[in-house]
Design an enzyme around this catalytic site. Structure first.
Site, PDB file in Angstrom:
ATOM      1  N   SER A 180       0.834  -1.180   0.013  1.00  6.29           N
ATOM      2  CA  SER A 180      -0.139  -0.014  -0.081  1.00  6.29           C
ATOM      3  C   SER A 180       1.005   1.208  -0.027  1.00  6.29           C
ATOM      4  O   SER A 180       1.615   1.512  -0.812  1.00  6.29           O
ATOM      5  CB  SER A 180      -0.916   0.017   1.229  1.00  6.29           C
ATOM      6  OG  SER A 180      -1.788   0.932   1.213  1.00  6.29           O
ATOM      7  N   HIS A 384      -7.642  -5.310   0.219  1.00  7.16           N
ATOM      8  CA  HIS A 384      -6.195  -4.609   0.405  1.00  7.16           C
ATOM      9  C   HIS A 384      -5.474  -4.997   1.738  1.00  7.16           C
ATOM     10  O   HIS A 384      -4.358  -5.116   1.724  1.00  7.16           O
ATOM     11  CB  HIS A 384      -6.741  -3.178   0.560  1.00  7.16           C
ATOM     12  CG  HIS A 384      -5.674  -2.208   0.360  1.00  7.16           C
ATOM     13  ND1 HIS A 384      -4.860  -1.886  -0.771  1.00  7.16           N
ATOM     14  CD2 HIS A 384      -4.981  -1.359   1.250  1.00  7.16           C
ATOM     15  CE1 HIS A 384      -4.162  -1.140  -0.667  1.00  7.16           C
ATOM     16  NE2 HIS A 384      -3.941  -0.645   0.828  1.00  7.16           N
TER      17      HIS A 384
END
Ligand SMILES: *[C@@H]1O[C@H](CO)[C@@H](O)[C@H](O)[C@H]1NC(C)=O
Ligand SMILES: *[C@@H]1O[C@H](CO)[C@@H](O)[C@H](O)[C@H]1NC(C)=O
Ligand SMILES: *[C@@H]1O[C@H](CO)[C@@H](O)[C@H](O)[C@H]1NC(C)=O
Ligand SMILES: *[C@@H]1O[C@H](CO)[C@@H](O)[C@H](O)[C@H]1NC(C)=O
Length: 409
Positions: A180, A384
Site C-alpha cells: 500500500s 487490500h
C-alpha cells in the site's frame, strides 16, 4: 452494505498480551535508546512496542529494535529479525499501519517469520507519525509543524534513511517489499532519489497505490473536497490523522479495541474501506491485530491521496495554485517521473481491492521501464488488507513472492 459476522467471544490472548507487555517492557535497551530516553525522544509507544516484542518472543524469534534519524530530524523505529549471514529484505507497511501488522498472522504464517525461516535477514520499517515512529529531534508531536508531511517526505527522507541504515549495517543490497503506502513511498524514492536504486536489488509491491481513478472505496467520496481539506489544513495546521482525541480516532480506536462487543463495528468499518472478505480474516486474531492499530499518520498523507483521484495523476502535493507557484514554479504540482524508476519491480494485486484497483495497477505497471512481473492473487475476494492478514496469504501470496525473491538472490 454491512453483513453479519459471528465472533468467538474469547479475550484470552489479549490477557496474555497485557501481561506479556509488562514483562517484555524490561527487555532490550542499548546505549542509543538510553540516550534518547534521557532526552524524552523515544519514538515508539512503549506499550505497543512491548506488545510487539512479546508477540515475537512468544513465536520463538528474536526481534531487534533500531532507531534511525532522517535528514529532516524524524526518529524512526526499525525492527529486525536478524541473520547476519542472510540477504537483507526490507518490509514497509502502509497507511495507518506499522511494522507490527506484518507479524499479526503469527508463528506459522506471518511473512517475516517465513522469510526468517529461509535464512533471510528481515528488516521492518516504520514511517514517521505512526505509533512506533513518533518523535523528532526538535519538534514535538503537539506541534502542527511535526505533522507537515505526506508520503512524499516518506519517500524522500524516511525510506532513504532506513535503507541506508540497512545497507551500511549489512554491506549488502536489499530487497524491498512494500504494501500500500509502502509501495507509493518506494516509487517516490526511486523517482526523486534515483541514487537510492543502487542499494536495492528488487522492489516487490503488494497492492501498489499510484493511480486512484478507479478506487471503489467510499473514501473516494471525499476526493471532490480535497481542495477544501487542503485549505482547512493550511489554515489550521496539518494534524494527526485519527488522533487519539478526535472523533474519528476515538470511534475507530474504540470500536477496534479489546471490547469484543464492538468487534463487528470495527470489522465493518474496515471492510467498508478496503473491500469485503470476511472468510479470510481470523476474528480471534483480529482482536490482537486491532489492539495494535490503527497506528496513525498525518492528515496530509490522506489528502495527498485524495488529490490524485480526479486529475488521475501521480504527482507531488497540491498546495493550491498560488502556493504551488511559489514552491514548484508551476500552477499545478510536478508529476513523479516514472521513467526514472529503473530498479526491477514485481507487482501483486487483488481482484477485490477497493483501494489498489486492478485497472489502476495495470496502468502504472505498463509505464514502468523495468517491470518484471505482475501477478493476480488467485482468490476473487482478495482485498487490500488480505496482503497482511488473510488466513491463506502464505499459499496465495507469500509462496509466489518467495519464488521471485529466490530468482533474484
Ligand atoms: C534542530 O535544532 C538544532 C538547534 O537549533 C539545529 O541545529 C538543527 O539543524 C535542527 N535539526 C533539524 C532536523 O531541524
Ligand atoms: C542464517 O542464514 C543462513 C543462510 O542464509 C542459514 O544457513 C543459517 O542457518 C541462518 N541462521 C540462523 C540462525 O537462522
Ligand atoms: C510544510 O512543508 C512544506 C515543505 O515541505 C513547506 O513548503 C510549507 O510551507 C510547510 N507548511 C507549513 C504550514 O509549515
Ligand atoms: C487458482 O485457484 C483455483 C481454486 O483454488 C485452482 O483450482 C487453480 O488451479 C488456481 N490457479 C492457479 C494458476 O494457481
Amino acid at each position: 452494505m454491512y453483513s453479519d459476522f459471528s465472533f468467538p467471544s474469547r479475550n484470552i490472548h489479549l490477557i496474555f498480551l497485557f501481561f506479556g507487555a509488562i514483562i517484555a517492557g524490561r527487555a532490550t535497551a542499548n546505549d542509543q535508546i538510553n540516550e534518547l530516553q534521557s532526552k524524552k525522544k523515544i519514538p515508539y509507544d512503549p506499550e505497543i512496542e512491548a506488545a510487539v516484542m512479546n508477540m515475537v518472543k512468544n513465536a520463538g524469534y528474536v526481534l531487534e529494535k533500531h532507531i534511525v534519524e532522517t535528514d529532516d530530524g524524524y526518529l524512526l523505529t526499525v525492527h529486525r529479525l536478524p541473520n547476519a549471514s542472510g540477504s537483507p529484505i526490507f518490509l514497509q507497511h502502509g497507511l495507518l499501519s506499522s511494522s507490527a501488522d506484518w507479524l499479526s498472522l503469527g508463528k506459522e504464517k506471518a511473512f517475516p517469520y517465513l522469510l526468517s525461516n529461509l535464512g533471510y535477514d528481515v528488516w521492518l520499517g516504520n514511517f514517521r507519525g505512526n505509533a512506533l515512529s513518533k518523535a523528532h529531534v526538535n519538534l514535538s508531536t503537539d506541534e502542527s509543524e511535526y505533522w507537515n508531511f505526506s508520503w512524499h517526505e516518506m519517500g524522500i527522507y524516511d525510506l532513504p534513511a532506513m535503507i541506508d541504515y540497512v545497507v551500511s549495517n549489512t554491506n549488502k543490497k536489499a530487497i524491498y517489499i512494500g504494501h500500500s503506502m509502502g509501495t507509493t513511498g518506494s516509487y517516490v524514492m526511486a523517482a526523486e532519489r534515483p541514487d537510492m536504486q543502487d542499494k536495492l536489488k528488487l522492489i516487490i509491491s503488494f497492492a501498489p497505490v499510484v493511480y486512484l481513478a478507479h478506487i471503489k472505496s467510499p473514501l473516494r467520496l471525499l476526493a471532490p473536497v480535497s481542495d477544501e481539506l487542503e485549505i482547512i489544513s493550511k489554515t489550521f495546521g496539518y494534524n494527526e490523522l485519527f488522533a487519539a482525541d478526535d472523533v474519528a480516532g476515538v470511534l475507530l480506536r474504540h470500536s477496534c479495541s479489546s471490547n469484543i462487543v464492538n468487534g463487528d463495528l470495527c470489522a465493518n468499518i474496515l471492510f467498508a474501506i478496503v473491500g469485503f472478505d470476511p472468510a479470510q480474516i481470523d476474528w480471534e486474531q483480529l482482536t490482537t491485530i486491532a489492539g495494535l492499530t490503527p497506528a496513525g499518520s498525518s492528515t496530509k498523507c490522506f489528502i495527498h491521496y485524495l488529490q490524485e483521484v480526479e486529475p488521475n495523476q501521480f504527482r507531488q502535493y497540491d498546495y493550491g495554485a498560488f502556493d504551488n507557484l511559489k514552491k514548484y514554479g508551476t500552477l499545478t504540482p510536478p508529476k513523479y517521473d516514472i521513467s526514472k524508476i529503473k530498479v526491477p519491480i514485481a507487482c501483486f494485486y487483488g481482484d477485490n481491492d477497493w483501494l489498489a484497483d486492478v485497472g489502476d495497477v495495470k496502468r502504472f505497471y505498463a509505464k514502468l521501464p523495468n517491470g518484471i512481473s505482475i501477478q493476480r492473487v488467485n482468490l476473487t475476494s482478495f482485498n487490500h488488507i488480505d496482503f497482511l492478514w488473510a488466513k491463506d496469504a502464505p499459499g496465495l501470496l507469500y509462496d509466489p513472492t518467495i519464488d521471485i525473491i529466490k530468482s533474484f538472490d
